[in-house]
Design an enzyme around this catalytic site. Sequence first.
Site, mmCIF file in Angstrom:
data_model
loop_
_atom_site.group_PDB
_atom_site.id
_atom_site.type_symbol
_atom_site.label_atom_id
_atom_site.label_comp_id
_atom_site.label_asym_id
_atom_site.label_seq_id
_atom_site.Cartn_x
_atom_site.Cartn_y
_atom_site.Cartn_z
ATOM 1 C CG HIS A 171 -2.131 -0.677 1.260
ATOM 2 N ND1 HIS A 171 -2.618 -1.308 2.385
ATOM 3 C CD2 HIS A 171 -3.048 -0.883 0.285
ATOM 4 C CE1 HIS A 171 -3.789 -1.868 2.103
ATOM 5 N NE2 HIS A 171 -4.068 -1.630 0.834
ATOM 6 C CB CYS A 268 -2.722 0.352 8.690
ATOM 7 S SG CYS A 268 -1.407 0.155 7.501
HETATM 8 N N1 ARG Z 1 -3.940 -7.183 6.657
HETATM 9 C C1 ARG Z 1 -4.318 -5.975 5.990
HETATM 10 C C2 ARG Z 1 -4.233 -6.167 4.494
HETATM 11 O O1 ARG Z 1 -3.326 -6.804 4.045
HETATM 12 C C3 ARG Z 1 -3.443 -4.851 6.423
HETATM 13 C C4 ARG Z 1 -3.863 -3.537 5.875
HETATM 14 C C5 ARG Z 1 -2.948 -2.453 6.288
HETATM 15 N N2 ARG Z 1 -3.493 -1.186 5.988
HETATM 16 C C6 ARG Z 1 -2.857 -0.179 5.374
HETATM 17 N N3 ARG Z 1 -3.451 0.962 5.306
HETATM 18 N N4 ARG Z 1 -1.691 -0.360 4.790
HETATM 19 O O2 ARG Z 1 -5.073 -5.711 3.748
#
Ligand code: ARG
Length: 275
Positions: A171, A268
């Site tokens: 991300h 996150c």
């Molecule tokens: N386990 C989640 C996923 O892989 C973690 C998300 C993390 N969020 C972020 N904004 N990077 O989707």
Amino acid sequence: MRTTVRRATARRYLMCPPTYFKVTYSINPWMDPAKPVDLRLALAQWEDLRDRYRALGHTVAELEPRRDLPDMVYAANGATVVEGRILGARFAHAERTGEAVAHREWFHTHGYTDVREPEHINEGEGDFAVTSSWLLAGRGFRSSPLSHPEAQEFFGRPVIGLDLVDPRYYHLDTALCVLDDSTDTEVMYYPGAFSPGSRAVLERLFPDALIATEADAAALGLNAVSDGRHVLLPQAAVGLFEPLRQRGYEPIGMDLSELLKGGGSVKCCTQELRA
Ligand code: ARG
């Protein structure tokens, strides 16, 4: 040397307690279902973050967690809010689909009227970062490149697409953080997460950016939240503290070790509700 005086502005955040947090599937390289998660510790660490925001004068609204959505604690992914307009999320993985609905319902029941259900996959603020006049947008692992023109049309802001190339930084918010959103200049990022062309774009737009080392990026140090002055970030990203101070920011180290097991940290867990 004179350092710039940084001003904090009061923020509104949306968070979701990790009541049902678990790592039962793996959709990013950080997630190992064989590794145990200490749920009580996860909750305590999350509460610490929430309370820290409140102590700094920010408002935190809480989303009702759902047992069937173990990743819901990563509230940043559920929508993107700019100038009171809500672009809902559409998740890349089936396991998280329901979160988008829960977020949209929250907005509807909290008086927001301009809520768009997106056509293309976008994982909210996971891949959209907001500067004073632009939207920086990640693609490559989660959000569809088609979500970028969709966001540009909806928000009426230029969208700058950035290609993510390292699966650990799946991300945008794991690789880049906007430090002062009253400007279009103040960011920190890790170049290794981006394609050569996107790196060149970042160098052009942000010649004075704080460049993170591999070690600080790997501690998810860029998964940080700034109110313009205070920068809340994973405490393990030790190399970022001094450069932040030199730029006039006040770094605040947080321990979110349990939530790191799901592949997320401070940012996150935090969706910003921009008026
Ligand atoms: N386990 C989640 C996923 O892989 C973690 C998300 C993390 N969020 C972020 N904004 N990077 O989707």
